[in-house]
Design a protein around this motif. Sequence first.
Motif, PDB file in Angstrom:
ATOM      1  N   ALA A  80       0.817  -1.219   0.000  1.00  0.00           N
ATOM      2  CA  ALA A  80       0.000   0.000   0.000  1.00  0.00           C
ATOM      3  C   ALA A  80       0.848   1.265   0.000  1.00  0.00           C
ATOM      4  O   ALA A  80       0.451   2.289  -0.571  1.00  0.00           O
ATOM      5  N   SER A  81       2.028   1.213   0.625  1.00  0.00           N
ATOM      6  CA  SER A  81       2.845   2.420   0.785  1.00  0.00           C
ATOM      7  C   SER A  81       4.009   2.514  -0.189  1.00  0.00           C
ATOM      8  O   SER A  81       4.720   3.523  -0.203  1.00  0.00           O
ATOM      9  N   SER A  82       4.227   1.483  -0.987  1.00  0.00           N
ATOM     10  CA  SER A  82       5.442   1.414  -1.812  1.00  0.00           C
ATOM     11  C   SER A  82       5.600   2.604  -2.749  1.00  0.00           C
ATOM     12  O   SER A  82       6.673   3.204  -2.849  1.00  0.00           O
TER      13      SER A  82
ATOM     14  N   TYR B 142      10.444  -0.334   1.515  1.00  0.00           N
ATOM     15  CA  TYR B 142      10.134  -0.945   2.808  1.00  0.00           C
ATOM     16  C   TYR B 142      10.224   0.048   3.966  1.00  0.00           C
ATOM     17  O   TYR B 142      10.248  -0.363   5.123  1.00  0.00           O
ATOM     18  N   HIS B 143      10.267   1.342   3.660  1.00  0.00           N
ATOM     19  CA  HIS B 143      10.418   2.374   4.691  1.00  0.00           C
ATOM     20  C   HIS B 143       9.328   2.266   5.755  1.00  0.00           C
ATOM     21  O   HIS B 143       9.616   2.178   6.956  1.00  0.00           O
ATOM     22  N   TYR B 144       8.074   2.284   5.333  1.00  0.00           N
ATOM     23  CA  TYR B 144       6.959   2.246   6.284  1.00  0.00           C
ATOM     24  C   TYR B 144       6.846   0.877   6.942  1.00  0.00           C
ATOM     25  O   TYR B 144       6.406   0.767   8.097  1.00  0.00           O
ATOM     26  N   PHE B 145       7.225  -0.158   6.209  1.00  0.00           N
ATOM     27  CA  PHE B 145       7.212  -1.513   6.767  1.00  0.00           C
ATOM     28  C   PHE B 145       8.133  -1.591   7.978  1.00  0.00           C
ATOM     29  O   PHE B 145       7.733  -2.084   9.053  1.00  0.00           O
ATOM     30  N   PHE B 146       9.363  -1.100   7.852  1.00  0.00           N
ATOM     31  CA  PHE B 146      10.322  -1.190   8.954  1.00  0.00           C
ATOM     32  C   PHE B 146       9.936  -0.271  10.113  1.00  0.00           C
ATOM     33  O   PHE B 146      10.128  -0.629  11.282  1.00  0.00           O
ATOM     34  N   ARG B 147       9.375   0.899   9.780  1.00  0.00           N
ATOM     35  CA  ARG B 147       8.930   1.788  10.854  1.00  0.00           C
ATOM     36  C   ARG B 147       7.797   1.157  11.659  1.00  0.00           C
ATOM     37  O   ARG B 147       7.783   1.224  12.885  1.00  0.00           O
ATOM     38  N   GLN B 148       6.855   0.525  10.943  1.00  0.00           N
ATOM     39  CA  GLN B 148       5.762  -0.157  11.635  1.00  0.00           C
ATOM     40  C   GLN B 148       6.273  -1.362  12.420  1.00  0.00           C
ATOM     41  O   GLN B 148       5.810  -1.630  13.533  1.00  0.00           O
ATOM     42  N   LEU B 149       7.243  -2.052  11.861  1.00  0.00           N
ATOM     43  CA  LEU B 149       7.833  -3.213  12.535  1.00  0.00           C
ATOM     44  C   LEU B 149       8.486  -2.797  13.850  1.00  0.00           C
ATOM     45  O   LEU B 149       8.372  -3.500  14.864  1.00  0.00           O
ATOM     46  N   ILE B 150       9.171  -1.670  13.851  1.00  0.00           N
ATOM     47  CA  ILE B 150       9.791  -1.160  15.080  1.00  0.00           C
ATOM     48  C   ILE B 150       8.720  -0.867  16.124  1.00  0.00           C
ATOM     49  O   ILE B 150       8.870  -1.213  17.309  1.00  0.00           O
TER      50      ILE B 150
END
Length: 393
Positions: free
Chosen positions: A36-38, A50-58
């Motif tokens: 969705a954010s790519s 994967y910027h938002y993916f890693f931020r959400q993962l944190i």
Amino acid sequence: MKLLVNIKKLVNKMDKPLLIITIALFLFGLLNIVTASSREAVVQYGVSTYHYFFRQLIMLGIGTFLSYILLNLDTKLYKKIIPFVFVFILMLVLALFKFGEEINGAINWLPLPFIGSIQPSEFAKPIIIIYVSLLFEKYYRILKTENDIKKRYEKLGFILIVACIIPILTFIQKDLGSMMIMMLTFGIMFFVGPLKKIDKLRTVLLGIVVVTIAIMGLKIKQGYILSPAQMERFDYYNPCSKYETSGYQICNGFIAINDGSIFGLGIGKSKQKYSYIPHPHTDSVFAIIGEEYGLLRCSFIFLAFLYVLYRILRIASRATTIRGKYICLGIASYIFIHIFLNLGGLFGLIPLTGVPLPFLSYGGSYAISLMCSLAVVQRINIETKSEKIKINN
């Protein structure tokens, strides 16, 4: 080694169906944030896919750590801790008046060094639920049976202050969505709470009078009640006829869901995420999911939501403490209202409020808040099982 043994003991006493379904939903949401954010991450902000993916993962990692602490914290200790936490959250909300960042017309973000921005209103939601539940337990006999009207109303008045002060401040900061969730959640807790029917009726009538006076006061003072940005959200009928103005986001959501049809376009094949839907990984994430997965597979998401609510209400019905019962009822209401406001706005049934969709939307503050809320529910289930073991022995 001791940590693993403790985790195993906790898991054995947790509601496993609820644990499994919530983990599955969080993981599904995390993976869908990537697709969705790519486009927005790469084209608009020039960062990794994967910027938002890693931020959400944190943020999910932080939520997991805090959840572990809450799973080990006896709810008896809440009465000593929660009042201080409530005051701290209240101070953060007040700090927004001076230091808050305005996003989409609402001053609801507090910038913090090294962390980024947080939303104090997201943390306030479960804190209010827990604090009100503790007060219901503390004043249960007075609220339920006390014949001294003055004493009963003093306690009721304090509960109302605790429940309403942060939502009122949030409304002043133009965060209408968070204010509605807090007030609707408390409203449900209020009507199922341990109060006399006459007290509920009188409180509702008093609330109508106070709100009417407040509306008149706002109208006289500033010439309007809601800001232009807030008023625009109420213009949600037939959104595609207002495509270039108020209906842009909702109409593109309709297009995404319609394009997805029954079986979807396929994972990663959404068209509407390409600058048509603003911030598609946040409050409109379900439109992208609907477009890629289709109505048939999305029906499993609805079933998962219903099952989560069912398991929480089941824990509430079996709770051995008053606080446990009302905390679970409040958290179930909190999750349901988020789902209703998000999907109701996306489907054009109610005004679009911009609130996140549980488990699936990107948002650190909300993800941490939701994980901690579910950890509290699981802690109540652990205490219920432990109590039953003691009784049987």
